[in-house]
Design a protein around this motif. Structure first.
Motif, PDB file in Angstrom:
ATOM      1  N   MET A   1       8.802  -0.847   6.428  1.00  0.00           N
ATOM      2  CA  MET A   1       7.393  -0.524   6.661  1.00  0.00           C
ATOM      3  C   MET A   1       6.515  -1.716   6.290  1.00  0.00           C
ATOM      4  SD  MET A   1       5.215   2.741   5.186  1.00  0.00           S
ATOM      5  CE  MET A   1       6.574   3.862   5.492  1.00  0.00           C
ATOM      6  N   THR A   2       5.632  -2.098   7.178  1.00  0.00           N
ATOM      7  CA  THR A   2       4.773  -3.245   6.906  1.00  0.00           C
ATOM      8  C   THR A   2       3.617  -2.856   5.994  1.00  0.00           C
ATOM      9  OG1 THR A   2       3.283  -2.843   8.766  1.00  0.00           O
ATOM     10  CG2 THR A   2       5.282  -4.131   9.221  1.00  0.00           C
ATOM     11  N   LYS A   3       2.959  -3.866   5.461  1.00  0.00           N
ATOM     12  CA  LYS A   3       1.801  -3.623   4.595  1.00  0.00           C
ATOM     13  C   LYS A   3       0.705  -2.878   5.365  1.00  0.00           C
ATOM     14  CE  LYS A   3       0.795  -6.821   1.601  1.00  0.00           C
ATOM     15  NZ  LYS A   3       0.261  -8.045   0.949  1.00  0.00           N
ATOM     16  N   LYS A   4       0.490  -3.240   6.620  1.00  0.00           N
ATOM     17  CA  LYS A   4      -0.531  -2.566   7.434  1.00  0.00           C
ATOM     18  C   LYS A   4      -0.180  -1.104   7.656  1.00  0.00           C
ATOM     19  CE  LYS A   4      -2.838  -6.232  10.016  1.00  0.00           C
ATOM     20  NZ  LYS A   4      -3.244  -6.703  11.363  1.00  0.00           N
ATOM     21  N   GLN A   5       1.081  -0.825   7.856  1.00  0.00           N
ATOM     22  CA  GLN A   5       1.521   0.563   8.040  1.00  0.00           C
ATOM     23  C   GLN A   5       1.320   1.366   6.763  1.00  0.00           C
ATOM     24  OE1 GLN A   5       5.515  -0.389   9.386  1.00  0.00           O
ATOM     25  NE2 GLN A   5       5.039   0.272  11.489  1.00  0.00           N
ATOM     26  N   ARG A   6       1.634   0.749   5.631  1.00  0.00           N
ATOM     27  CA  ARG A   6       1.425   1.437   4.348  1.00  0.00           C
ATOM     28  C   ARG A   6      -0.065   1.700   4.131  1.00  0.00           C
ATOM     29  NH1 ARG A   6       5.419  -2.202   2.638  1.00  0.00           N
ATOM     30  NH2 ARG A   6       3.937  -3.545   1.551  1.00  0.00           N
ATOM     31  N   ALA A   7      -0.889   0.727   4.446  1.00  0.00           N
ATOM     32  CA  ALA A   7      -2.337   0.895   4.278  1.00  0.00           C
ATOM     33  C   ALA A   7      -2.862   2.016   5.161  1.00  0.00           C
ATOM     34  CB  ALA A   7      -3.053  -0.417   4.608  1.00  0.00           C
ATOM     35  N   ALA A   8      -2.347   2.116   6.374  1.00  0.00           N
ATOM     36  CA  ALA A   8      -2.789   3.171   7.291  1.00  0.00           C
ATOM     37  C   ALA A   8      -2.433   4.551   6.754  1.00  0.00           C
ATOM     38  CB  ALA A   8      -2.167   2.956   8.668  1.00  0.00           C
ATOM     39  N   ILE A   9      -1.249   4.681   6.171  1.00  0.00           N
ATOM     40  CA  ILE A   9      -0.843   5.957   5.569  1.00  0.00           C
ATOM     41  C   ILE A   9      -1.754   6.302   4.402  1.00  0.00           C
ATOM     42  CG2 ILE A   9       0.976   7.072   4.204  1.00  0.00           C
ATOM     43  CD1 ILE A   9       3.002   5.619   6.031  1.00  0.00           C
ATOM     44  N   VAL A  10      -2.040   5.323   3.560  1.00  0.00           N
ATOM     45  CA  VAL A  10      -2.925   5.540   2.409  1.00  0.00           C
ATOM     46  C   VAL A  10      -4.298   6.026   2.873  1.00  0.00           C
ATOM     47  CG1 VAL A  10      -4.200   4.358   0.574  1.00  0.00           C
ATOM     48  CG2 VAL A  10      -1.746   3.933   0.865  1.00  0.00           C
ATOM     49  N   HIS A 143      -6.125  -1.100  -9.268  1.00  0.00           N
ATOM     50  CA  HIS A 143      -5.191  -2.217  -9.459  1.00  0.00           C
ATOM     51  C   HIS A 143      -3.762  -1.698  -9.582  1.00  0.00           C
ATOM     52  CE1 HIS A 143      -3.617  -6.059 -10.742  1.00  0.00           C
ATOM     53  NE2 HIS A 143      -3.230  -5.543 -11.897  1.00  0.00           N
ATOM     54  N   ARG A 144      -3.594  -0.648 -10.365  1.00  0.00           N
ATOM     55  CA  ARG A 144      -2.259  -0.089 -10.580  1.00  0.00           C
ATOM     56  C   ARG A 144      -1.695   0.514  -9.294  1.00  0.00           C
ATOM     57  NH1 ARG A 144      -1.093   4.928 -11.855  1.00  0.00           N
ATOM     58  NH2 ARG A 144      -3.235   5.432 -12.455  1.00  0.00           N
ATOM     59  N   LEU A 145      -2.502   1.291  -8.573  1.00  0.00           N
ATOM     60  CA  LEU A 145      -2.004   1.947  -7.365  1.00  0.00           C
ATOM     61  C   LEU A 145      -1.781   0.954  -6.221  1.00  0.00           C
ATOM     62  CD1 LEU A 145      -4.014   5.274  -7.439  1.00  0.00           C
ATOM     63  CD2 LEU A 145      -1.550   5.001  -7.635  1.00  0.00           C
ATOM     64  N   MET A 146      -2.670   0.004  -6.076  1.00  0.00           N
ATOM     65  CA  MET A 146      -2.469  -1.019  -5.036  1.00  0.00           C
ATOM     66  C   MET A 146      -1.162  -1.773  -5.284  1.00  0.00           C
ATOM     67  SD  MET A 146      -5.061  -1.490  -2.702  1.00  0.00           S
ATOM     68  CE  MET A 146      -5.147  -3.264  -2.414  1.00  0.00           C
ATOM     69  N   THR A 147      -0.859  -2.026  -6.554  1.00  0.00           N
ATOM     70  CA  THR A 147       0.394  -2.691  -6.908  1.00  0.00           C
ATOM     71  C   THR A 147       1.583  -1.776  -6.633  1.00  0.00           C
ATOM     72  OG1 THR A 147      -0.738  -3.973  -8.631  1.00  0.00           O
ATOM     73  CG2 THR A 147       1.671  -3.826  -8.766  1.00  0.00           C
ATOM     74  N   LEU A 148       1.460  -0.520  -7.050  1.00  0.00           N
ATOM     75  CA  LEU A 148       2.520   0.466  -6.848  1.00  0.00           C
ATOM     76  C   LEU A 148       2.826   0.653  -5.367  1.00  0.00           C
ATOM     77  CD1 LEU A 148       4.352   2.598  -8.261  1.00  0.00           C
ATOM     78  CD2 LEU A 148       2.467   4.222  -8.004  1.00  0.00           C
ATOM     79  N   TRP A 149       1.784   0.655  -4.547  1.00  0.00           N
ATOM     80  CA  TRP A 149       1.938   0.867  -3.102  1.00  0.00           C
ATOM     81  C   TRP A 149       2.279  -0.438  -2.359  1.00  0.00           C
ATOM     82  CZ3 TRP A 149      -3.216   4.078  -2.902  1.00  0.00           C
ATOM     83  CH2 TRP A 149      -2.975   5.349  -3.452  1.00  0.00           C
ATOM     84  N   LYS A 150       2.476  -1.498  -3.102  1.00  0.00           N
ATOM     85  CA  LYS A 150       2.828  -2.819  -2.550  1.00  0.00           C
ATOM     86  C   LYS A 150       1.804  -3.287  -1.508  1.00  0.00           C
ATOM     87  CE  LYS A 150       7.711  -2.588  -3.668  1.00  0.00           C
ATOM     88  NZ  LYS A 150       9.107  -2.687  -3.202  1.00  0.00           N
ATOM     89  N   LEU A 151       0.535  -3.050  -1.844  1.00  0.00           N
ATOM     90  CA  LEU A 151      -0.555  -3.548  -1.010  1.00  0.00           C
ATOM     91  C   LEU A 151      -1.169  -4.804  -1.607  1.00  0.00           C
ATOM     92  CD1 LEU A 151      -2.279  -0.160  -0.082  1.00  0.00           C
ATOM     93  CD2 LEU A 151      -0.690  -1.521   1.297  1.00  0.00           C
ATOM     94  N   LYS A 166      -8.935  -7.594   2.419  1.00  0.00           N
ATOM     95  CA  LYS A 166      -8.217  -8.107   3.586  1.00  0.00           C
ATOM     96  C   LYS A 166      -7.549  -6.991   4.380  1.00  0.00           C
ATOM     97  CE  LYS A 166      -6.989 -12.733   1.842  1.00  0.00           C
ATOM     98  NZ  LYS A 166      -5.846 -13.565   1.362  1.00  0.00           N
ATOM     99  N   ILE A 167      -7.001  -6.017   3.664  1.00  0.00           N
ATOM    100  CA  ILE A 167      -6.145  -5.033   4.325  1.00  0.00           C
ATOM    101  C   ILE A 167      -6.887  -3.773   4.766  1.00  0.00           C
ATOM    102  CG2 ILE A 167      -5.364  -3.744   2.283  1.00  0.00           C
ATOM    103  CD1 ILE A 167      -2.504  -3.987   3.575  1.00  0.00           C
ATOM    104  N   PHE A 168      -7.996  -3.447   4.101  1.00  0.00           N
ATOM    105  CA  PHE A 168      -8.733  -2.234   4.460  1.00  0.00           C
ATOM    106  C   PHE A 168      -9.974  -2.588   5.280  1.00  0.00           C
ATOM    107  CE2 PHE A 168      -6.839  -0.647   0.323  1.00  0.00           C
ATOM    108  CZ  PHE A 168      -5.901   0.176   0.941  1.00  0.00           C
TER     109      PHE A 168
END
Length: 205
Positions: A1-10, A143-151, A166-168
Motif C-alpha cells: 500500500m502506498t503512502k497516498k493510499q494510506r492517506a486516502a483511507i485515513v 505526530h504519533r499517529l502520523m508516524t504509526l500510520w507511516k505517513l 504534502k500528503i493531505f
C-alpha cells in the motif's frame, strides 16, 4: 500500500467518524482562543476549559488582561502547568496586542509568533480555527499517529507538519488535524489499550 493510499483511507475513515468537529478549547473570539491555546501547552484541553471561565470573567480582552497583575493572573491559572511563566506571557502578550495591534489579534503567522508564549503550533491553531487560514497544527497525538500510520518519518512535529501538508489536500487541513486528534484520544491513546485503533489495522500496520 502506498503512502497516498494510506492517506486516502485515513481521510475517508475519519470523515465517517467525525463529519463535524468542535474546537476542543472553549472560547468566544480570537483573543480568548489565543489565550486558551497558549495555556494548553503541557496541559489538557479539559483542564484549560475548567480554569478559563474565571480568567475570562475578569480579562476577556487584551485591555483588561494587561491591567491585571501577574500575580492575579497566576492565581486564576494556578491549577495548570507552568502557571508562573504563562501568567507572565499572558500579561505581556496583552500589552503587545494593545500597543502594536490596537487590541486585535493579528492575522499573520509572523505577528502571532512574535507574541510571548506563542509558538508555531499555537499560531497555527489560531490562524486555522479563528481565521480559517489553512494550517496543520501538529501536537503529540498527530505526530504519533502520523508516524504509526507511516505517513511521516519526521523526527519532530515540524517535520511531521511538513509531511502532513504534502500528503493531505490543503482544503482538508483545518478539519483533518482536529479529526486526527479526536481519533487519537478516543481510539489510540498514547498510554493504555489500543484495541479500538481500527485505522491502523486497516492499514495492515
Amino acid at each position: 500500500m502506498t503512502k497516498k493510499q494510506r492517506a486516502a483511507i485515513v481521510i475517508n475513515e475519519l470523515e465517517k467518524l467525525y463529519p463535524t468537529v468542535p474546537i476542543p478549547l472553549d472560547h468566544t473570539d480570537p483573543f480568548t482562543l489565543l489565550v486558551a491555546v497558549a495555556l494548553s501547552a503541557q496541559t489538557t484541553d479539559r483542564k484549560v476549559n475548567q480554569i478559563t471561565p474565571a480568567l475570562f470573567a475578569v480579562a476577556e480582552t487584551p485591555f483588561k488582561m494587561q491591567n491585571l497583575e501577574i500575580s492575579e493572573i497566576k492565581d486564576l491559572i494556578k491549577e495548570i502547568g507552568l502557571a508562573n511563566q504563562k501568567a507572565k506571557n499572558l500579561k505581556r502578550m496583552a500589552e503587545l496586542l494593545v500597543e502594536r495591534h490596537d487590541g486585535e489579534v493579528p492575522q499573520t503567522f509572523e505577528e502571532l509568533e512574535a507574541l510571548p508564549g506563542v509558538g508555531h503550533k499555537t499560531a497555527s491553531v489560531v490562524m486555522s480555527q479563528a481565521f480559517g487560514v489553512p494550517a496543520f497544527p501538529v501536537d503529540t497525538h498527530i505526530h504519533r499517529l502520523m508516524t504509526l500510520w507511516k505517513l511521516t518519518s519526521g523526527k519532530n512535529v515540524q517535520e511531521t507538519e511538513r509531511d502532513a501538508k504534502k500528503i493531505f489536500p490543503r482544503e482538508l487541513w483545518n478539519k483533518l488535524h482536529l479529526q486526527i486528534i479526536f481519533y487519537g484520544r478516543e481510539y489510540s491513546p498514547a498510554r493504555g489499550k489500543r484495541e479500538g485503533d481500527f485505522i491502523t489495522k486497516m492499514l495492515n500496520l
